[in-house]
Enzyme design. Structure first.
Site, PDB file in Angstrom:
ATOM      1  N   GLY A  15       0.486  -1.342  -0.128  1.00 24.19           N
ATOM      2  CA  GLY A  15       0.068  -0.377  -0.003  1.00 24.19           C
ATOM      3  C   GLY A  15       0.836   1.377   0.139  1.00 24.19           C
ATOM      4  N   TYR A 138     -15.504   4.731   9.579  1.00 23.94           N
ATOM      5  CA  TYR A 138     -13.784   3.895   9.327  1.00 23.94           C
ATOM      6  C   TYR A 138     -12.958   4.623  10.435  1.00 23.94           C
ATOM      7  CZ  TYR A 138      -8.772   4.931   8.155  1.00 23.94           C
ATOM      8  OH  TYR A 138      -7.746   4.552   7.221  1.00 23.94           O
ATOM      9  N   THR A 166      -1.842  12.486   8.737  1.00 23.52           N
ATOM     10  CA  THR A 166      -2.860  13.598   8.516  1.00 23.52           C
ATOM     11  C   THR A 166      -3.292  12.647   7.215  1.00 23.52           C
ATOM     12  OG1 THR A 166      -3.234  15.958   7.611  1.00 23.52           O
ATOM     13  CG2 THR A 166      -1.394  15.013   7.282  1.00 23.52           C
TER      14      THR A 166
END
Length: 402
Positions: A15, A138, A166
């Site tokens: 990822g 989430y 962030t």
């Protein structure tokens, strides 16, 4: 204490963040790394995760795997966002504990903070007021994950650290139109609108073959397709792209462009994560005064009993409440989505129209984090947003050639 021979399992190593963490660890001389693709190991499968830990027995775990997406995906797949993430976290954290993992780093998101939290958001803003509705599921999953780390530390004396990045962007980002985050989605939309205007169908087909559209049912009904790629005819490709606001020299973006956002280059996030993994312990976050009685849960005779929570921090009222032990990771700088769009337009070389659909949700009005805790632990960011957008666009174009 982790050394260069320690076996480190990076969950989600393909990822955006996981791949950057893997690369960062290797650059620091850590080569005993373990990774599994989703096809090789389904982290939502409890039995499979147990078997993996039985076989590999890692010394440390980086939990960067997650089910993620932007506003559209969060709205469409609410049940998936909470269930898939909870399964992943519960399975990995439980097996890490049962197998005596020395250190665990859990990656969350700053969407854990309330919609109207005071800005910039400090770690202690957590759970002080309601969440933003569009990413509530989430956020709740990630809150549960950081609380699991905190609670295992307090009850069992583990050394699990949670970092809350962030908005991230960078190499290996997700550019799929239906579930990507704001910056890569915006960049691809602008790029494709430019190509349509130029009539560059070779480039459009290359892009669509690289990242086909697997549309939601509403679009599938309109175009008579469950999947759209570069092999489809022009009419169907244009209809599919129009569904996402991509037209000839015109891009429509969600909201009115007013929300303020902070962005962090993924390789900076990886560097911060590895810095915390190697140099920061739970005792450094809660304070050295509480170290012996809370972190290790030392019994009267000095022997640590990991199977008995009696006498640990949670059972000693005199120590007070220990909470918000996670660490914000970001730049401490922000810009509006409209300013970001202007930066992307300039970088891509787009001279068309950017329209805003104010009927669509903006998301949280502002989401700037306080990074003073991170700075106090010895790390600051390096890549600024204008440089990062250029680097991302270069990476995206290069990715189309592979």
């Amino acid at each position: 204490m982790l050394d260069k021979k320690s076996k480190i399992y990076v969950a989600g190593h393909h990822g955006l963040v996981g791949s950057a963490i893997w690369k960062n660890l290797e650059a620091r001389g850590y080569h005993n790394l373990v990774g599994r693709s989703h096809r090789e190991l389904d982290l939502t499968n409890q039995a499979a995760v147990k078997q993996f830990f039985d076989e590999e027995r890692p010394d440390a775990v980086v939990l960067a795997a997650a089910f993620v997406g932007g506003i559209m995906a969060n709205s469409l797949y609410r049940a998936d966002f909470i269930m898939q993430n909870m399964k992943i976290q519960c399975n990995v954290i439980e097996q890490a504990y049962l197998h005596g993992v020395e250190k665990l780093l859990f990656l969350g998101s700053t969407c854990i903070y309330p919609k109207n939290a005071p800005q910039p958001m400090k770690e202690d803003a957590l759970l002080t007021s309601p969440l933003e509705y569009t990413n509530e599921e989430y956020a709740i999953a990630k809150i549960a994950g950081l609380k699991m780390c905190e609670s295992y530390n307090l009850q069992y004396g583990t050394n699990y650290i949670a970092v809350m990045p962030t908005n991230l962007y960078g190499p290996n980002d997700n550019f799929h139109l239906e579930n990507s985050h704001v910056l890569p989605a915006m960049m691809r939309k602008v790029y494709l609108a430019k190509l349509i205007h130029e009539g560059n169908w070779d480039a459009i087909r290359v892009d669509m073959n690289k990242r086909p559209i697997n549309p939601p049912s509403k679009l599938a009904e309109q175009i008579g397709e469950s999947n759209v790629d570069g092999h489809n005819d022009k009419e169907r490709i244009l209809k599919a792209l129009a569904f996402y606001g991509i037209e000839d020299n015109r891009v429509t973006l969600w909201g009115d462009g007013s929300p303020l956002r902070e962005f962090l280059w993924s390789e900076d996030m990886a560097d911060a994560s590895v810095h915390v993994l190697l140099n920061v312990d739970f005792k450094d976050i809660i304070g050295i005064e509480k170290y012996s009685s809370v972190f290790y849960g030392v019994s009267i005779d000095g022997v640590v009993d990991r199977n008995n929570s009696e006498g640990r921090g949670g059972a000693i009222p005199g120590l007070g409440e220990i909470r918000n032990c996670h660490i914000n990771v970001g730049t401490g700088k922000e810009l509006t989505i409209k300013e970001l769009a202007a930066l992307v337009v300039k970088t891509v070389g787009f001279d068309g129209e950017v329209a805003w659909d104010a009927s669509k949700p903006n998301g949280t009005p502002r989401k700037l984090i306080d990074v003073s805790k991170l700075h106090s632990l010895g790390w600051t960011h390096k890549v600024e947003i204008d440089e990062g957008v250029r680097k991302l666009y270069d990476w995206y174009k290069e990715s189309l050639n592979h």
